[in-house]
Design a protein around this motif. Sequence first.
Motif, PDB file in Angstrom:
ATOM      1  N   SER A  13     -10.399  -5.589 -75.886  1.00 30.56           N
ATOM      2  CA  SER A  13     -10.041  -4.554 -74.925  1.00 30.56           C
ATOM      3  C   SER A  13     -10.852  -3.309 -75.543  1.00 30.56           C
ATOM      4  O   SER A  13     -11.171  -2.409 -74.616  1.00 30.56           O
ATOM      5  CB  SER A  13      -8.845  -4.272 -74.818  1.00 30.56           C
ATOM      6  OG  SER A  13      -8.105  -3.579 -76.269  1.00 30.56           O
ATOM      7  N   GLN A  14     -11.181  -3.276 -76.844  1.00 27.45           N
ATOM      8  CA  GLN A  14     -11.811  -1.983 -77.304  1.00 27.45           C
ATOM      9  C   GLN A  14     -13.502  -2.371 -77.537  1.00 27.45           C
ATOM     10  O   GLN A  14     -14.283  -1.418 -78.139  1.00 27.45           O
ATOM     11  CB  GLN A  14     -11.306  -1.718 -78.671  1.00 27.45           C
ATOM     12  CG  GLN A  14     -10.076  -1.122 -78.550  1.00 27.45           C
ATOM     13  CD  GLN A  14      -9.796   0.173 -78.306  1.00 27.45           C
ATOM     14  OE1 GLN A  14     -10.379   0.929 -77.959  1.00 27.45           O
ATOM     15  NE2 GLN A  14      -8.641   0.678 -78.163  1.00 27.45           N
ATOM     16  N   ASN A  15     -14.112  -3.233 -76.916  1.00 26.90           N
ATOM     17  CA  ASN A  15     -15.307  -3.827 -76.830  1.00 26.90           C
ATOM     18  C   ASN A  15     -15.966  -3.991 -78.335  1.00 26.90           C
ATOM     19  O   ASN A  15     -16.997  -3.242 -78.489  1.00 26.90           O
ATOM     20  CB  ASN A  15     -16.373  -2.507 -76.070  1.00 26.90           C
ATOM     21  CG  ASN A  15     -15.887  -2.731 -74.588  1.00 26.90           C
ATOM     22  OD1 ASN A  15     -15.662  -3.893 -73.849  1.00 26.90           O
ATOM     23  ND2 ASN A  15     -15.509  -1.589 -74.028  1.00 26.90           N
ATOM     24  N   LEU A  16     -15.174  -4.626 -79.190  1.00 23.32           N
ATOM     25  CA  LEU A  16     -15.446  -4.526 -80.561  1.00 23.32           C
ATOM     26  C   LEU A  16     -15.975  -6.024 -80.831  1.00 23.32           C
ATOM     27  O   LEU A  16     -15.673  -6.553 -82.006  1.00 23.32           O
ATOM     28  CB  LEU A  16     -14.581  -4.011 -81.354  1.00 23.32           C
ATOM     29  CG  LEU A  16     -14.251  -2.710 -81.182  1.00 23.32           C
ATOM     30  CD1 LEU A  16     -12.954  -2.278 -82.140  1.00 23.32           C
ATOM     31  CD2 LEU A  16     -15.353  -1.654 -81.742  1.00 23.32           C
ATOM     32  N   GLU A  17     -16.278  -6.595 -79.676  1.00 17.98           N
ATOM     33  CA  GLU A  17     -16.507  -8.417 -80.080  1.00 17.98           C
ATOM     34  C   GLU A  17     -17.382  -8.427 -81.150  1.00 17.98           C
ATOM     35  O   GLU A  17     -17.313  -9.687 -81.623  1.00 17.98           O
ATOM     36  CB  GLU A  17     -16.866  -9.246 -78.685  1.00 17.98           C
ATOM     37  CG  GLU A  17     -16.025  -9.051 -77.525  1.00 17.98           C
ATOM     38  CD  GLU A  17     -15.986  -7.696 -76.669  1.00 17.98           C
ATOM     39  OE1 GLU A  17     -16.753  -6.831 -77.063  1.00 17.98           O
ATOM     40  OE2 GLU A  17     -15.545  -7.964 -75.352  1.00 17.98           O
ATOM     41  N   TYR A  18     -18.336  -7.582 -81.162  1.00 21.22           N
ATOM     42  CA  TYR A  18     -19.607  -7.867 -82.259  1.00 21.22           C
ATOM     43  C   TYR A  18     -18.931  -7.989 -83.825  1.00 21.22           C
ATOM     44  O   TYR A  18     -19.281  -8.770 -84.528  1.00 21.22           O
ATOM     45  CB  TYR A  18     -20.569  -6.958 -82.345  1.00 21.22           C
ATOM     46  CG  TYR A  18     -20.077  -5.642 -82.794  1.00 21.22           C
ATOM     47  CD1 TYR A  18     -20.140  -5.006 -83.982  1.00 21.22           C
ATOM     48  CD2 TYR A  18     -19.331  -4.499 -82.049  1.00 21.22           C
ATOM     49  CE1 TYR A  18     -19.822  -3.809 -84.368  1.00 21.22           C
ATOM     50  CE2 TYR A  18     -18.770  -3.402 -82.277  1.00 21.22           C
ATOM     51  CZ  TYR A  18     -19.074  -2.958 -83.579  1.00 21.22           C
ATOM     52  OH  TYR A  18     -18.435  -1.850 -84.053  1.00 21.22           O
ATOM     53  N   LEU A  19     -17.922  -7.621 -83.754  1.00 24.34           N
ATOM     54  CA  LEU A  19     -16.893  -7.757 -85.035  1.00 24.34           C
ATOM     55  C   LEU A  19     -16.416  -9.134 -85.460  1.00 24.34           C
ATOM     56  O   LEU A  19     -16.573  -9.591 -86.567  1.00 24.34           O
ATOM     57  CB  LEU A  19     -15.877  -6.685 -85.355  1.00 24.34           C
ATOM     58  CG  LEU A  19     -16.445  -5.037 -85.420  1.00 24.34           C
ATOM     59  CD1 LEU A  19     -15.179  -4.363 -85.457  1.00 24.34           C
ATOM     60  CD2 LEU A  19     -17.412  -4.880 -86.672  1.00 24.34           C
ATOM     61  N   LEU A  20     -16.079  -9.828 -84.333  1.00 21.57           N
ATOM     62  CA  LEU A  20     -15.417 -10.955 -84.343  1.00 21.57           C
ATOM     63  C   LEU A  20     -16.874 -11.966 -84.744  1.00 21.57           C
ATOM     64  O   LEU A  20     -16.454 -12.885 -85.714  1.00 21.57           O
ATOM     65  CB  LEU A  20     -15.011 -11.369 -83.131  1.00 21.57           C
ATOM     66  CG  LEU A  20     -13.667 -10.969 -82.529  1.00 21.57           C
ATOM     67  CD1 LEU A  20     -13.409 -11.363 -81.161  1.00 21.57           C
ATOM     68  CD2 LEU A  20     -12.586 -11.722 -83.543  1.00 21.57           C
ATOM     69  N   GLU A  21     -17.942 -11.576 -84.244  1.00 20.74           N
ATOM     70  CA  GLU A  21     -19.143 -12.509 -84.495  1.00 20.74           C
ATOM     71  C   GLU A  21     -19.787 -12.237 -85.996  1.00 20.74           C
ATOM     72  O   GLU A  21     -19.979 -13.277 -86.476  1.00 20.74           O
ATOM     73  CB  GLU A  21     -20.327 -11.897 -83.473  1.00 20.74           C
ATOM     74  CG  GLU A  21     -20.125 -12.548 -81.650  1.00 20.74           C
ATOM     75  CD  GLU A  21     -21.252 -11.979 -81.057  1.00 20.74           C
ATOM     76  OE1 GLU A  21     -22.420 -12.808 -81.298  1.00 20.74           O
ATOM     77  OE2 GLU A  21     -20.871 -11.534 -80.127  1.00 20.74           O
ATOM     78  N   THR A  66     -22.327 -19.721 -84.110  1.00 22.49           N
ATOM     79  CA  THR A  66     -21.588 -18.059 -83.977  1.00 22.49           C
ATOM     80  C   THR A  66     -21.625 -17.868 -82.619  1.00 22.49           C
ATOM     81  O   THR A  66     -20.569 -17.492 -82.013  1.00 22.49           O
ATOM     82  CB  THR A  66     -22.366 -17.076 -84.936  1.00 22.49           C
ATOM     83  OG1 THR A  66     -22.177 -17.728 -86.105  1.00 22.49           O
ATOM     84  CG2 THR A  66     -21.214 -16.053 -84.791  1.00 22.49           C
ATOM     85  N   GLY A  67     -22.653 -17.958 -82.036  1.00 24.34           N
ATOM     86  CA  GLY A  67     -22.798 -17.418 -80.574  1.00 24.34           C
ATOM     87  C   GLY A  67     -22.084 -18.266 -79.697  1.00 24.34           C
ATOM     88  O   GLY A  67     -21.238 -17.610 -78.640  1.00 24.34           O
ATOM     89  N   ALA A  68     -22.075 -19.455 -79.803  1.00 18.72           N
ATOM     90  CA  ALA A  68     -21.584 -20.400 -78.994  1.00 18.72           C
ATOM     91  C   ALA A  68     -19.916 -20.254 -79.132  1.00 18.72           C
ATOM     92  O   ALA A  68     -19.419 -20.146 -78.041  1.00 18.72           O
ATOM     93  CB  ALA A  68     -21.796 -21.862 -79.316  1.00 18.72           C
TER      94      ALA A  68
END
Length: 185
Positions: free
Chosen positions: A105-113, A144-146
């Motif tokens: 929700s905070q647009n921090l998906e890159y941290l998950l990746e 990771t991407g998938a």
Amino acid sequence: MYEGNNPTALNSREWLINAFLALMETKPYSKITVKDICQKADLSRQTFYNFFETKDNIILFCIKRCYLEMMDELKARSPLSLSDITEECVKTFHKNQNMIHLIISQNLEYLLEIELASVIQIFAEQVNPEIGDHSNKYGTAFLTGAIAHTVIYWFKDTQPISSEQLAELLTNILSGNYYVIKDTL
């Protein structure tokens, strides 16, 4: 970053984490300051910096902790199948869904990746040590991407499939049993 086992220090770290996650529920990530986190946790800025360099480090720490718990669960199983891995992965995401929803929700998906890539790289080196480092990095990037984008889509979907269906889907995709390419020549 603190690496010790002092119970008081570990409690302080958890207070900082909980304060930060609570703030993320009510405030945009970009508006949360280290001062806000420290005030909410009733701790000093120095205590914050004993554990974390930035706000991102709090999230990365939380994500890494989830992935390491998943890895511990997988290490307890032997022999290990692809479906064991995907089921445990989905179980971990589901178990930590509140935190993941906050991250997304905070647009921090890159941290998950970032953390997923780190864990996949470690896992790949343990499972296939004979594969060269260069090849492992390409494999890690692909997986990771998938996985990350599939899980992010799952969390954003207004009518998501069940955890079991997601684990089965990931197993089928990763084992090459999902997409069937037919030679029509």
